[in-house]
Scaffold this motif. Structure first.
Motif, mmCIF file in Angstrom:
data_model
loop_
_atom_site.group_PDB
_atom_site.id
_atom_site.type_symbol
_atom_site.label_atom_id
_atom_site.label_comp_id
_atom_site.label_asym_id
_atom_site.label_seq_id
_atom_site.Cartn_x
_atom_site.Cartn_y
_atom_site.Cartn_z
ATOM 1 N N ARG A 9 -84.533 103.081 104.443
ATOM 2 C CA ARG A 9 -84.725 101.915 105.315
ATOM 3 C C ARG A 9 -85.415 102.375 106.592
ATOM 4 N NH1 ARG A 9 -84.202 100.142 101.218
ATOM 5 N NH2 ARG A 9 -82.573 98.782 100.349
ATOM 6 N N LEU A 10 -86.655 101.934 106.768
ATOM 7 C CA LEU A 10 -87.433 102.346 107.927
ATOM 8 C C LEU A 10 -87.270 101.349 109.065
ATOM 9 C CD1 LEU A 10 -90.797 103.545 106.324
ATOM 10 C CD2 LEU A 10 -88.773 104.876 106.912
ATOM 11 N N PRO A 11 -87.061 101.825 110.277
ATOM 12 C CA PRO A 11 -86.951 100.917 111.424
ATOM 13 C C PRO A 11 -88.332 100.430 111.850
ATOM 14 C CG PRO A 11 -86.845 103.177 112.179
ATOM 15 C CD PRO A 11 -86.901 103.245 110.670
ATOM 16 N N ALA A 12 -88.382 99.254 112.452
ATOM 17 C CA ALA A 12 -89.641 98.772 113.010
ATOM 18 C C ALA A 12 -90.089 99.748 114.092
ATOM 19 C CB ALA A 12 -89.441 97.375 113.592
ATOM 20 N N PRO A 13 -91.390 99.980 114.202
ATOM 21 C CA PRO A 13 -92.500 99.295 113.541
ATOM 22 C C PRO A 13 -92.960 99.955 112.237
ATOM 23 C CG PRO A 13 -93.360 100.709 115.252
ATOM 24 C CD PRO A 13 -91.864 100.887 115.289
ATOM 25 N N LEU A 14 -92.205 100.911 111.690
ATOM 26 C CA LEU A 14 -92.612 101.581 110.466
ATOM 27 C C LEU A 14 -92.486 100.649 109.275
ATOM 28 C CD1 LEU A 14 -90.813 105.001 111.043
ATOM 29 C CD2 LEU A 14 -93.234 104.509 111.396
ATOM 30 N N ASP A 15 -93.458 100.715 108.382
ATOM 31 C CA ASP A 15 -93.477 99.828 107.222
ATOM 32 C C ASP A 15 -93.988 100.609 106.014
ATOM 33 O OD1 ASP A 15 -93.568 97.733 105.455
ATOM 34 O OD2 ASP A 15 -95.370 96.818 106.294
ATOM 35 N N LEU A 16 -93.109 100.854 105.038
ATOM 36 C CA LEU A 16 -93.500 101.577 103.836
ATOM 37 C C LEU A 16 -94.348 100.662 102.949
ATOM 38 C CD1 LEU A 16 -93.419 104.022 101.985
ATOM 39 C CD2 LEU A 16 -91.185 103.259 101.142
ATOM 40 N N ARG A 17 -95.649 100.945 102.890
ATOM 41 C CA ARG A 17 -96.582 100.066 102.197
ATOM 42 C C ARG A 17 -96.863 100.487 100.763
ATOM 43 N NH1 ARG A 17 -100.021 97.423 105.981
ATOM 44 N NH2 ARG A 17 -98.667 96.691 107.679
ATOM 45 N N GLU A 18 -96.870 101.794 100.493
ATOM 46 C CA GLU A 18 -97.284 102.230 99.152
ATOM 47 C C GLU A 18 -96.663 103.578 98.816
ATOM 48 O OE1 GLU A 18 -101.529 102.506 99.239
ATOM 49 O OE2 GLU A 18 -101.566 103.990 100.859
ATOM 50 N N ILE A 19 -96.441 103.778 97.527
ATOM 51 C CA ILE A 19 -95.932 105.033 96.987
ATOM 52 C C ILE A 19 -96.894 105.445 95.882
ATOM 53 C CG2 ILE A 19 -93.989 106.205 95.903
ATOM 54 C CD1 ILE A 19 -92.195 103.906 96.967
ATOM 55 N N LEU A 20 -97.692 106.470 96.146
ATOM 56 C CA LEU A 20 -98.731 106.920 95.225
ATOM 57 C C LEU A 20 -98.222 108.117 94.434
ATOM 58 C CD1 LEU A 20 -101.692 106.847 97.778
ATOM 59 C CD2 LEU A 20 -100.943 104.996 96.277
ATOM 60 N N VAL A 21 -98.275 108.037 93.125
ATOM 61 C CA VAL A 21 -97.822 109.130 92.265
ATOM 62 C C VAL A 21 -99.010 109.635 91.453
ATOM 63 C CG1 VAL A 21 -96.189 109.895 90.519
ATOM 64 C CG2 VAL A 21 -95.561 108.032 92.081
ATOM 65 N N VAL A 22 -99.385 110.889 91.676
ATOM 66 C CA VAL A 22 -100.430 111.515 90.878
ATOM 67 C C VAL A 22 -99.768 112.280 89.746
ATOM 68 C CG1 VAL A 22 -102.372 113.119 90.861
ATOM 69 C CG2 VAL A 22 -101.943 111.709 92.883
ATOM 70 N N SER A 46 -83.357 110.205 105.182
ATOM 71 C CA SER A 46 -84.264 111.313 105.491
ATOM 72 C C SER A 46 -85.652 110.848 105.897
ATOM 73 C CB SER A 46 -84.375 112.259 104.284
ATOM 74 O OG SER A 46 -83.214 113.044 104.151
ATOM 75 N N LEU A 47 -86.134 109.783 105.282
ATOM 76 C CA LEU A 47 -87.496 109.341 105.593
ATOM 77 C C LEU A 47 -87.628 108.859 107.039
ATOM 78 C CD1 LEU A 47 -90.314 109.098 104.480
ATOM 79 C CD2 LEU A 47 -89.735 106.834 103.574
ATOM 80 N N PRO A 48 -86.756 107.972 107.529
ATOM 81 C CA PRO A 48 -86.886 107.592 108.941
ATOM 82 C C PRO A 48 -86.688 108.766 109.898
ATOM 83 C CG PRO A 48 -84.869 106.687 107.980
ATOM 84 C CD PRO A 48 -85.701 107.184 106.844
#
Length: 306
Positions: free
Chosen positions: A29-42, A104-106
């Motif tokens: 869960r990211l706090p504002a103003p962070l916004d998780l837009r995409e998760i790219l998997v190669v 961990s992400l935030p």
């Protein structure tokens, strides 16, 4: 105004584990103003159904995007696919066999909100062990020293190493990695140092990493890491900012880091006696690879872990 965040994942035959990683990212869960837009998997040359796992996850979450690489060409090639594709202002990179702890992400991204001077940050790898296997215990000691070194150098605003298990940087920090690069974290850490920036180490942004099953697997892993560090020196004409390099540049600081970790875990001393000969063997093999073998190959055999 929101700050779009992209996550990039490099995967090679990690079907069951990549599902766990994706779930751990989706739970953040990211706090504002962070916004998780995409998760790219190669998915690079996968033959175990990794692409099917990611594709099924993408059907349930439109932020997930699968990028297929029919032939495995090394991690740098996969990261360059991400660098060509991502749209965020902040890019997070992790490996498909890792797993992010809750929150961990935030915590990893917090330094970017606190200071515009932050260009690169990394999390704290924590080995997944059962507490019994000898390679796992050696890895615990090595990662403990590794994390303490990064934390100390970050606090001192000094040139720092960057672990590639979980890292993040601002758009524009790097547009492409050199072809054939083995160790992306070491390369990015040195690049930050050249530009007068440290790597912000986020001790509370933990990421679980798997360790080899055997001592042979551990040596193979260290052999690759050491070859990659030498390659970084060839590319950037500076050594990776590791404890070993610090010992040559500032032996007193390096000794204080090692002693602090030994005080925290006195039993580490016994396992360092085993880790040292393993490291010497790995160094010898890495030097042999450089002279006669595949030392600079971007594609190495996978080190199996439980």
């Amino acid at each position: 105004m929101s700050i779009p965040v992209s996550v990039g994942i490099c995967a090679y035959n990690e079907g069951p584990r990549v599902r766990q990683l994706l779930e751990s990212i989706q739970d953040q869960r990211l706090p504002a103003p962070l916004d998780l837009r995409e998760i790219l998997v190669v998915a690079s040359g996968c033959t175990d159904g990794t692409e099917d796992v990611v594709g099924a996850s993408a059907e349930r979450d439109r932020r997930i995007q699968l990028i297929r690489q029919p032939v495995r060409q090394g991690k740098a090639s996969a990261i360059n696919e991400i660098l060509r594709t991502y749209r965020g202002e902040l890019l997070v990179l992790t490996n498909a066999d890792a797993c992010l702890a809750r929150g961990s992400l935030p915590r990893l991204l917090r330094p970017f909100l606190n200071s515009p001077e932050t260009v690169l940050a990394c999390g704290a790898p924590v080995p997944l062990t059962d507490g019994a296997r000898l390679p796992a215990v050696v890895e615990e000691v090595q990662w403990g020293i590794h994390n303490r070194s990064l934390e100390t150098l970050s606090r001192l605003d000094a040139p720092n190493h960057c672990c590639d298990e979980l890292l993040a940087f601002r758009r524009g920090f790097v547009d492409a990695l050199p072809a054939g690069l083995i160790n992306d974290g070491a390369y990015l850490g040195v690049l930050a140092g050249i530009r007068g920036r440290t790597v912000r180490f986020c001790a509370d942004a933990t990421v679980s990493v798997r360790v080899p099953r055997t001592l042979q697997g551990l040596v193979r892993q260290r052999r690759r890491v050491l070859a990659g560090r030498r390659q970084v020196r060839d590319f950037l004409h500076r050594p990776a900012n590791t404890l070993e390099a610090l010992a040559r540049r500032d032996p007193r600081l390096a000794a204080s880091i090692l002693l602090a970790e030994l005080r925290r875990r006195p039993s580490s001393a016994a396992f360092l006696l085993l880790a040292l000969p393993l490291e010497l063997v790995s160094m010898a093999l890495a030097l042999a690879d450089r002279a006669w073998g595949p030392g600079s190959s971007p594609v190495w055999p996978k080190v199996e872990a439980p």
